[in-house]
Design an enzyme around this catalytic site. Structure first.
Site, PDB file in Angstrom:
ATOM      1  N   CYS A  37      11.597  17.504  10.088  1.00 27.84           N
ATOM      2  CA  CYS A  37      12.485  16.390  10.437  1.00 27.84           C
ATOM      3  C   CYS A  37      11.671  15.350  11.206  1.00 27.84           C
ATOM      4  O   CYS A  37      11.013  15.680  12.191  1.00 27.84           O
ATOM      5  CB  CYS A  37      13.636  16.911  11.279  1.00 27.84           C
ATOM      6  SG  CYS A  37      14.713  15.601  11.906  1.00 27.84           S
ATOM      7  N   CYS A  97      13.424  15.218  15.060  1.00 26.20           N
ATOM      8  CA  CYS A  97      13.313  16.305  16.048  1.00 26.20           C
ATOM      9  C   CYS A  97      12.192  17.291  15.736  1.00 26.20           C
ATOM     10  O   CYS A  97      11.853  18.119  16.569  1.00 26.20           O
ATOM     11  CB  CYS A  97      14.642  17.047  16.184  1.00 26.20           C
ATOM     12  SG  CYS A  97      15.002  18.126  14.786  1.00 26.20           S
ATOM     13  N   CYS A 136      20.013  16.964   9.321  1.00 20.11           N
ATOM     14  CA  CYS A 136      19.273  17.992  10.052  1.00 20.11           C
ATOM     15  C   CYS A 136      20.236  18.787  10.933  1.00 20.11           C
ATOM     16  O   CYS A 136      21.046  18.201  11.648  1.00 20.11           O
ATOM     17  CB  CYS A 136      18.208  17.298  10.899  1.00 20.11           C
ATOM     18  SG  CYS A 136      17.368  18.412  12.038  1.00 20.11           S
ATOM     19  N   CYS A 144      19.271  18.010  14.968  1.00 20.16           N
ATOM     20  CA  CYS A 144      19.497  16.724  15.654  1.00 20.16           C
ATOM     21  C   CYS A 144      20.573  15.872  14.995  1.00 20.16           C
ATOM     22  O   CYS A 144      20.954  14.840  15.536  1.00 20.16           O
ATOM     23  CB  CYS A 144      18.197  15.937  15.755  1.00 20.16           C
ATOM     24  SG  CYS A 144      17.623  15.272  14.178  1.00 20.16           S
ATOM     25  N   CYS A 191      17.937  15.218  -2.561  1.00 18.76           N
ATOM     26  CA  CYS A 191      17.318  13.907  -2.730  1.00 18.76           C
ATOM     27  C   CYS A 191      17.129  13.305  -1.331  1.00 18.76           C
ATOM     28  O   CYS A 191      18.086  12.885  -0.698  1.00 18.76           O
ATOM     29  CB  CYS A 191      18.251  13.053  -3.590  1.00 18.76           C
ATOM     30  SG  CYS A 191      17.556  11.451  -4.003  1.00 18.76           S
TER      31      CYS A 191
HETATM   32 FE    FE Z   1      16.168  16.828  13.204  1.00 19.67          FE
END
Ligand code: FE
Length: 138
Positions: free
Chosen positions: A53, A56, A101, A104, A124
Site C-alpha cells: 500500500c 500505509c 486497503c 488504512c 484492477c
Molecule cells: Fe494502506
C-alpha cells in the site's frame, strides 16, 4: 458505511495524509481518484516482489498473482489474505466493487469478475496506490 467514517488501524486525517503523499497519491487513495490508464510504470512491471500500500505500507499483492489484463492498469487475480476490503461503489452510473486497503482504508481500485484462473477475479488497481518492493531489496 463509507470508508471515510470507518475506523482503520492506520487512521490519519486528510491533512496528515497530504503531508506524506504526493498530490496524485492523495487524490487516488483518499479522494477515490483514478489514474489515467497506461500511466503507471507498475502496469509493465513483472519482476518478483511484493506490492505494498502506497499509504500505509502493508503488503497487498504478490508478483505471482499479477497478470496483463490489457487495461493499462496493474492487475492481479488475488490479493494477499486479509490485505484488502471491498465496498459497493455506485458512482459513474455503475455498480462496481471498490477495493481498499484493510489497514488504512486507502482506495486501491475495483474488482471485476472477468479475471483469469484460478480465481476468475480481476483486481484492477491504480499503480499510484501501490509501491513495488522487488524481491531481495528488503
Ligand atoms: Fe494502506
Amino acid at each position: 458505511m463509507t470508508t471515510s467514517d470507518k475506523e482503520f488501524k492506520v487512521n490519519k486525517t486528510e491533512q496528515e495524509w497530504k503531508e506524506i503523499l504526493t498530490p496524485e497519491e492523495f487524490n487516488v487513495l483518499f479522494k477515490h481518484g483514478t489514474e489515467r490508464a497506461g500511466t503507471s510504470p507498475l502496469d509493465k512491471e513483472y519482476g518478483e516482489g511484493i506490492y505494498e500500500c502506497a499509504a500505509c505500507g502493508i503488503p497487498l499483492f504478490t508478483s505471482e498473482t499479477k497478470y496483463n489484463s490489457g487495461t493499462g492498469w496493474p492487475s492481479f487475480y488475488k490479493p494477499i489474505e486479509n490485505a484488502i476490503e471491498t465496498s459497493v461503489d455506485r458512482s459513474l452510473f455503475m455498480t462496481r466493487t471498490e477495493v481498499h486497503c484493510s489497514c488504512c482504508g486507502g482506495h486501491l481500485g475495483h474488482v471485476f469478475g472477468d479475471g483469469p484462473k484460478p480465481t476468475g477475479q480481476r483486481y484492477c488497481m491504480n499503480g499510484v496506490s501501490l509501491k513495488f518492493q522487488p524481491k531481495g531489496d528488503k
